[in-house]
Design a protein around this motif. Structure first.
Motif, PDB file in Angstrom:
ATOM      1  N   LYS A 298       0.828  -1.296  -0.233  1.00 44.53           N
ATOM      2  CA  LYS A 298       0.049  -0.151   0.090  1.00 44.53           C
ATOM      3  C   LYS A 298       0.707   1.198  -0.098  1.00 44.53           C
ATOM      4  O   LYS A 298       2.034   1.008   0.675  1.00 44.53           O
ATOM      5  CB  LYS A 298      -0.974   0.112   1.000  1.00 44.53           C
ATOM      6  CG  LYS A 298      -1.858  -0.934   1.313  1.00 44.53           C
ATOM      7  CD  LYS A 298      -2.975  -1.141   2.504  1.00 44.53           C
ATOM      8  CE  LYS A 298      -3.957  -2.060   2.568  1.00 44.53           C
ATOM      9  NZ  LYS A 298      -4.759  -2.110   3.459  1.00 44.53           N
ATOM     10  N   GLN A 299       0.059   2.244  -0.631  1.00 43.29           N
ATOM     11  CA  GLN A 299       0.938   3.560  -0.604  1.00 43.29           C
ATOM     12  C   GLN A 299       0.639   4.505   0.301  1.00 43.29           C
ATOM     13  O   GLN A 299      -0.646   4.811   0.109  1.00 43.29           O
ATOM     14  CB  GLN A 299       0.902   4.164  -2.172  1.00 43.29           C
ATOM     15  CG  GLN A 299       1.498   3.219  -3.281  1.00 43.29           C
ATOM     16  CD  GLN A 299       0.397   2.343  -3.957  1.00 43.29           C
ATOM     17  OE1 GLN A 299      -0.892   2.371  -3.124  1.00 43.29           O
ATOM     18  NE2 GLN A 299       0.573   1.681  -4.630  1.00 43.29           N
ATOM     19  N   THR A 300       1.448   5.070   1.303  1.00 42.65           N
ATOM     20  CA  THR A 300       1.083   6.147   2.220  1.00 42.65           C
ATOM     21  C   THR A 300       1.426   7.498   1.602  1.00 42.65           C
ATOM     22  O   THR A 300       2.790   7.659   1.531  1.00 42.65           O
ATOM     23  CB  THR A 300       1.666   5.917   3.543  1.00 42.65           C
ATOM     24  OG1 THR A 300       0.948   4.559   4.059  1.00 42.65           O
ATOM     25  CG2 THR A 300       1.213   6.904   4.516  1.00 42.65           C
TER      26      THR A 300
ATOM     27  N   THR B  39      -3.627   6.688   3.009  1.00 42.79           N
ATOM     28  CA  THR B  39      -3.158   5.465   2.530  1.00 42.79           C
ATOM     29  C   THR B  39      -4.035   4.955   1.598  1.00 42.79           C
ATOM     30  O   THR B  39      -5.311   4.966   1.859  1.00 42.79           O
ATOM     31  CB  THR B  39      -2.752   4.465   3.882  1.00 42.79           C
ATOM     32  OG1 THR B  39      -1.985   5.047   4.572  1.00 42.79           O
ATOM     33  CG2 THR B  39      -2.483   3.163   3.546  1.00 42.79           C
ATOM     34  N   VAL B  40      -3.383   4.515   0.302  1.00 42.12           N
ATOM     35  CA  VAL B  40      -4.480   4.020  -0.598  1.00 42.12           C
ATOM     36  C   VAL B  40      -3.622   2.549  -1.076  1.00 42.12           C
ATOM     37  O   VAL B  40      -2.626   2.397  -0.692  1.00 42.12           O
ATOM     38  CB  VAL B  40      -4.494   4.800  -1.787  1.00 42.12           C
ATOM     39  CG1 VAL B  40      -5.238   6.367  -1.507  1.00 42.12           C
ATOM     40  CG2 VAL B  40      -2.889   5.158  -2.474  1.00 42.12           C
ATOM     41  N   ASP B  41      -4.327   1.892  -1.717  1.00 42.14           N
ATOM     42  CA  ASP B  41      -3.768   0.779  -2.371  1.00 42.14           C
ATOM     43  C   ASP B  41      -4.368   0.534  -3.690  1.00 42.14           C
ATOM     44  O   ASP B  41      -5.458  -0.257  -4.038  1.00 42.14           O
ATOM     45  CB  ASP B  41      -4.341  -0.558  -1.604  1.00 42.14           C
ATOM     46  CG  ASP B  41      -3.601  -1.756  -1.946  1.00 42.14           C
ATOM     47  OD1 ASP B  41      -2.781  -1.829  -2.723  1.00 42.14           O
ATOM     48  OD2 ASP B  41      -4.158  -2.697  -1.537  1.00 42.14           O
TER      49      ASP B  41
ATOM     50  N   TRP C 171       5.884   2.853   1.638  1.00 45.88           N
ATOM     51  CA  TRP C 171       5.545   1.593   1.432  1.00 45.88           C
ATOM     52  C   TRP C 171       5.815   1.085   2.762  1.00 45.88           C
ATOM     53  O   TRP C 171       6.976   0.977   3.334  1.00 45.88           O
ATOM     54  CB  TRP C 171       6.100   1.015   0.199  1.00 45.88           C
ATOM     55  CG  TRP C 171       5.837   1.482  -1.257  1.00 45.88           C
ATOM     56  CD1 TRP C 171       4.778   1.276  -1.910  1.00 45.88           C
ATOM     57  CD2 TRP C 171       6.300   2.589  -1.850  1.00 45.88           C
ATOM     58  NE1 TRP C 171       4.956   2.417  -3.128  1.00 45.88           N
ATOM     59  CE2 TRP C 171       5.923   2.970  -3.070  1.00 45.88           C
ATOM     60  CE3 TRP C 171       7.613   3.564  -1.411  1.00 45.88           C
ATOM     61  CZ2 TRP C 171       6.166   3.924  -3.753  1.00 45.88           C
ATOM     62  CZ3 TRP C 171       7.953   4.450  -2.064  1.00 45.88           C
ATOM     63  CH2 TRP C 171       7.297   4.669  -3.412  1.00 45.88           C
TER      64      TRP C 171
END
Length: 629
Positions: A59-61, A162-164, A189
């Protein structure tokens, strides 16, 4: 010997617990990896490319910082770039060799200052014009609230989320659409910093500590039993040692013989130490990161695909030289459509209450707009006039987006009214004309009772739009509106009546031959009425179904002209919607007319089917009234 073993147990326990704690403290690896970029360009938009988002797995923060409002949205790469259009933007990518984020300015149409034939004396003037343009830039559109985004977030100065996002998704960063986009961007990440041996080490150390305590206790008790000097006691008969006489019980009580009980009490207190210490140590290692993960063991070692099949597939892939067809992409996703419908429902409720036709154009167009606009005008003169049915937000029982190939885009959805079960579900067709415009309601129809909606493709695939001249249906979709208009006007005598299923078609009773006859019978003998039907100006929307048929949405306008036949005059009845909408409260020798807007949704079967065209939904409303010209 027991004390020696106890010392060894304590030493081993200290080593094990120390190593276990060290793994979670001084030797603990970072729990994330971060990459940052500082954008110094004054562009209004910054784009995080899919390569930048996929620089590391997980996931991307994303943390964005700027001097004002911060807006972050993500959507399909094609949608994001289409929304930006020709405006310059900063593209943030990833350099795999350097392991860092990169940034570059992207200009759709760069200006060439060295155009041949341009006089040298014009250059300063061009510079002055450029400086003037930079001093007063045209406001850029704000991306906040666009229907294109899969999700969006806003903040003040700093925003962290935070997205995925999967492959093919791009993040758009902006401020308010006019000011430069925030300049500091950090993407992080997660890293797997689990220490699976920390828990066993700490638990093993605690167990050894307990063993050491037990050895100490047992050693102390054994020592107490065997301690004290050995004295030569007088021997009795036959050489046996004589025991000292036991004092009476009262004397023993007076002497306070508490030796054994005291040592037992101390032993109990010592035994309580590990009981209190072990839970404290165990609680410090209760996280799953402290223990080995044994749940990921493979269930079977058999290959998922037979070896022969896999080899054949690889050979076919190697021999194939044809390019792969582009992936089918629907116009919207289900969560995206649900969010759009919530916005439309809230907007409609507010605008209906205010009866603001100018604001209505932000979310309505075509027949749906004309119907509500006319209703607003009628309600201003007749406050008791009922408003049109509200747009329900959820649940969506059907979502059928068009397979996106550009713009305009259309989506068909059916929303059920949970607040009132007696209200029929509403079928809506929404249309997006361009990337920077939001979806607008083009058609709004109520489903007929027991509507049999055919099966359609899942929303993740969408449906291809059907050309109005497509010959694979029992009737080309471009001919459905004029054909049904003729059926309403002529009934069974129409040449097209055979194509339409009359069962459940209540609109024929209200606006067809029967309804027209009822209106004529209510008029005085001094007036005549004439009806005419024609297709509406709105586009025909046709989306394919799973059985090669189509869901077709069209509009028809029915004009009702009432004229005097005795040389007299006639007008609208006072207090009626026609009078309120037209504003004409006089009598006319030419007559008066009303225009009814009819919105229709049909199921059109494929060629060769024994089914007829079936009415699925409809709505009608007064959209015009005036004196006959």
């Amino acid at each position: 010997m027991r004390f020696v073993l106890a010392i060894l147990a304590f030493a081993a326990a200290a080593v094990l617990v120390g190593i276990g704690i060290a793994q979670r403290t001084v030797f603990l690896e970072p729990d994330k990896v971060s990459l940052g970029a500082v954008v110094e360009n004054q562009a209004s938009y910054t784009v995080l490319t899919p390569e930048a988002l996929a620089a590391n797995p997980g996931k991307q923060t994303i943390t964005v910082s700027g001097g004002g409002p911060v807006h972050l949205a993500y959507g399909r790469t094609e949608d994001v770039l289409s929304w930006i259009g020709e405006d310059p933007y900063v593209s943030v990518g990833y350099d795999g060799e350097a392991g860092e984020l990169t940034s570059e300015v992207v200009v759709a149409q760069p200006v060439d200052d060295n155009t041949p034939g341009t006089p040298a004396t014009d250059e300063p003037q061009a510079d002055e014009e450029s400086e003037s343009a930079e001093a007063e830039p045209d406001p850029a559109a704000s991306p906040v609230g666009s229907d294109l985004w899969l999700d969006e977030f806003t903040g003040d100065r700093t925003l962290t989320t935070t997205v995925d996002v999967p492959e093919g998704i791009t993040v758009l960063v902006s401020s308010d659409g006019t000011a430069p986009a925030p300049g500091r961007i950090v993407v992080a990440w997660p890293l797997d910093n689990a220490t699976p041996w920390a828990g066993p080490l700490i638990a093993g150390g605690a167990l050894l500590f307990i063993v050491g305590i037990v050895l100490v206790i047992s050693g102390v008790l054994a020592h107490r039993r065997s301690r004290g000097p050995r004295r030569n006691l007088p021997k009795g008969p036959k050489g046996k040692l004589m025991r000292a006489p036991r004092p009476p019980r009262s004397q023993r009580a007076a002497l306070g013989s508490t030796g054994p009980s005291r040592s037992a009490g101390r032993a109990k207190r010592i035994a309580l130490l590990p009981v209190l210490l072990v839970p404290a140590i165990a609680l410090s290692a209760c996280s799953s990161d402290y223990w080995p993960d044994l749940s990921s063991a493979p269930e079977t070692t058999a290959p998922a695909t037979p070896v022969e099949t896999a080899a054949e597939g690889e050979a076919d892939e190697a021999e194939s030289t044809e390019p792969e067809a582009p992936a089918v992409v629907p116009a919207v996703t289900v969560p995206q459509m649900e969010r759009i419908m919530r916005r439309v429902a809230v907007f409609t409720t507010e605008v209906d209450a205010a009866a603001d036709a100018q604001q209505l154009a932000e979310r309505f167009t075509g027949p749906a707009y004309e119907a509500r606009k006319a209703n607003y005008a009628i309600r201003k003169s007749l406050p008791d006039q009922a408003s049109l049915p509200a747009i329900p937000a959820a649940p969506l029982t059907l979502t059928l987006p068009q397979q996106a190939t550009g713009w305009p885009r259309t989506v068909l959805t059916i929303a059920k009214n949970n607040d009132d079960e007696t209200v029929a579900p509403t079928a809506l067709v929404l249309r997006q004309e361009s990337p920077r415009e939001n979806y607008k309601v083009l058609y709004a129809t109520a489903l007929v009772p027991d509507a049999d909606v055919p099966e359609v493709a899942p929303a993740s695939i969408g449906a291809p739009p059907i050309n109005p001249e497509f010959k694979g249906l029992v009737m080309p979709t471009g001919q459905v509106a004029p054909a049904y208009a003729d059926v309403l006007l002529k009934g069974d005598e129409s040449e097209f009546a055979q194509f339409f299923d009359p069962e459940g078609d209540v609109i024929r009773q209200q606006l067809g031959v029967e309804g027209q006859k009822a209106i004529a019978d209510d008029l005085p003998d001094t007036a005549d009425v004439a009806f005419s039907n024609e297709p509406g100006d709105s586009p025909t929307v046709a989306l394919a179904t799973n059985d090669s048929g189509a869901l077709v949405t069209v509009s028809i306008t029915q004009t009702e002209k009432v004229t005097p036949n005795d040389g007299g005059t006639i007008g609208f009845k006072e207090g009626q919607p026609g009078a309120a909408l037209s504003g004409f409260d006089e009598k006319s020798a030419k007559g008066v007319q009303r225009v009814i807007g009819i919105q229709l949704m049909f199921y059109v079967p494929a060629v060769g089917s024994e089914e007829q065209i079936r009415l699925l939904g409809w709505s009608e409303s007064l959209i015009g009234a005036s004196e006959v010209k």
